[in-house]
Structures are given as structure tokens and as C-alpha cells.
Write a protein that holds these residues in place. Structure first.
Motif, PDB file in Angstrom:
ATOM      1  N   ALA A  19     -35.077  -0.779  -9.306  1.00  0.00           N
ATOM      2  CA  ALA A  19     -34.161  -1.497 -10.366  1.00  0.00           C
ATOM      3  C   ALA A  19     -33.118  -1.117 -10.796  1.00  0.00           C
ATOM      4  CB  ALA A  19     -34.595  -2.839 -10.275  1.00  0.00           C
ATOM      5  N   ARG A  20     -33.195  -0.303 -11.553  1.00  0.00           N
ATOM      6  CA  ARG A  20     -33.208   0.717 -12.824  1.00  0.00           C
ATOM      7  C   ARG A  20     -31.626   1.216 -11.812  1.00  0.00           C
ATOM      8  NH1 ARG A  20     -35.929   4.953 -15.410  1.00  0.00           N
ATOM      9  NH2 ARG A  20     -36.980   3.193 -15.840  1.00  0.00           N
ATOM     10  N   TYR A  21     -32.190   1.716 -10.493  1.00  0.00           N
ATOM     11  CA  TYR A  21     -30.944   2.243  -9.582  1.00  0.00           C
ATOM     12  C   TYR A  21     -30.190   1.478  -8.569  1.00  0.00           C
ATOM     13  CZ  TYR A  21     -32.464   6.286 -12.521  1.00  0.00           C
ATOM     14  OH  TYR A  21     -32.774   7.765 -13.292  1.00  0.00           O
ATOM     15  N   ASN A  26     -30.807   7.188  -2.189  1.00  0.00           N
ATOM     16  CA  ASN A  26     -29.803   8.098  -2.166  1.00  0.00           C
ATOM     17  C   ASN A  26     -29.645   8.943  -4.274  1.00  0.00           C
ATOM     18  OD1 ASN A  26     -29.808   8.617   0.266  1.00  0.00           O
ATOM     19  ND2 ASN A  26     -27.785   7.082   0.382  1.00  0.00           N
ATOM     20  N   ARG A  27     -29.466   7.298  -5.045  1.00  0.00           N
ATOM     21  CA  ARG A  27     -29.055   7.398  -6.315  1.00  0.00           C
ATOM     22  C   ARG A  27     -30.448   7.561  -6.814  1.00  0.00           C
ATOM     23  NH1 ARG A  27     -26.747   2.623  -8.752  1.00  0.00           N
ATOM     24  NH2 ARG A  27     -26.669   3.384 -10.107  1.00  0.00           N
ATOM     25  N   ILE A  28     -31.527   6.842  -6.492  1.00  0.00           N
ATOM     26  CA  ILE A  28     -33.204   7.330  -6.841  1.00  0.00           C
ATOM     27  C   ILE A  28     -33.478   8.873  -6.633  1.00  0.00           C
ATOM     28  CG2 ILE A  28     -35.655   6.749  -6.715  1.00  0.00           C
ATOM     29  CD1 ILE A  28     -34.874   4.062  -5.697  1.00  0.00           C
ATOM     30  N   VAL A  29     -33.156   9.425  -5.520  1.00  0.00           N
ATOM     31  CA  VAL A  29     -33.492  10.943  -5.357  1.00  0.00           C
ATOM     32  C   VAL A  29     -32.700  11.945  -6.275  1.00  0.00           C
ATOM     33  CG1 VAL A  29     -33.342  12.739  -3.825  1.00  0.00           C
ATOM     34  CG2 VAL A  29     -34.051  10.396  -3.207  1.00  0.00           C
ATOM     35  N   GLU A  30     -31.272  11.384  -6.212  1.00  0.00           N
ATOM     36  CA  GLU A  30     -30.822  12.191  -7.138  1.00  0.00           C
ATOM     37  C   GLU A  30     -30.975  12.371  -8.633  1.00  0.00           C
ATOM     38  OE1 GLU A  30     -27.898  14.402  -6.402  1.00  0.00           O
ATOM     39  OE2 GLU A  30     -28.520  13.723  -4.456  1.00  0.00           O
ATOM     40  N   ALA A  31     -31.243  11.193  -9.316  1.00  0.00           N
ATOM     41  CA  ALA A  31     -32.015  11.195 -10.343  1.00  0.00           C
ATOM     42  C   ALA A  31     -32.818  11.747 -10.181  1.00  0.00           C
ATOM     43  CB  ALA A  31     -31.501   9.602 -10.545  1.00  0.00           C
ATOM     44  N   GLU A  36     -35.296  16.150 -12.362  1.00  0.00           N
ATOM     45  CA  GLU A  36     -36.398  18.007 -11.990  1.00  0.00           C
ATOM     46  C   GLU A  36     -35.039  19.196 -12.509  1.00  0.00           C
ATOM     47  OE1 GLU A  36     -39.051  19.806  -8.046  1.00  0.00           O
ATOM     48  OE2 GLU A  36     -36.884  19.439  -8.374  1.00  0.00           O
ATOM     49  N   CYS A  37     -34.430  18.803 -12.674  1.00  0.00           N
ATOM     50  CA  CYS A  37     -33.579  20.230 -12.991  1.00  0.00           C
ATOM     51  C   CYS A  37     -33.091  20.674 -14.790  1.00  0.00           C
ATOM     52  CB  CYS A  37     -32.573  20.340 -12.197  1.00  0.00           C
ATOM     53  SG  CYS A  37     -31.809  21.211 -10.573  1.00  0.00           S
TER      54      CYS A  37
END
Length: 68
Positions: A19-21, A26-31, A36-37
Motif C-alpha cells: 500500500a505504501r507504493y 514496479n515501484r515496490i521493486v525499485e524501492a 539493497e544499494c
């Protein structure tokens, strides 16, 4: 069905996180990639594994035998 409090907690966290994204994968994966970085943990990327066919699995009748 048995109510497992740990499973319920994981499901609740997953729903809140999605829900945060805006439930946008796609937004979840980017976050997650960004997190991770920014992490100082060692990341392991073993890369692709070579698959070796066994002699009996070879579909080509004229193929040379594989080294052992």
C-alpha cells in the motif's frame, strides 16, 4: 483453518508495504533495489550456472560422449 499469528503478521506487513507504493509492483521493486544499494551488507550474485547434460540425456544420437 488454524490462525497463525506469525503468518498474520507477515501478511499484514506485506499489505502495508504494498500500500505504501500504491500496490504498484514496479515501484515496490525499485524501492527494494534502492534499499539493497543503500545496505552495507555483502551481496552475492553467483551468476548463471553451467548445465552439463548426462550422456543418457543427450538428444543427438551422433554426439560425442561427454568427458568424465
Amino acid at each position: 483453518m488454524i490462525n497463525d499469528p506469525i503468518v498474520e503478521e507477515v501478511r499484514r506487513y506485506r499489505k502495508e508495504h504494498a500500500a505504501r507504493y500504491g500496490n504498484d509492483l514496479n515501484r515496490i521493486v525499485e524501492a527494494l533495489k534502492k534499499r539493497e544499494c543503500e545496505s552495507h551488507r555483502i551481496r552475492l550474485n553467483p551468476g548463471p550456472k553451467m548445465l552439463i547434460k548426462k550422456e543418457s540425456e543427450c538428444s543427438c544420437e551422433s554426439a560425442a560422449p561427454l568427458p568424465r
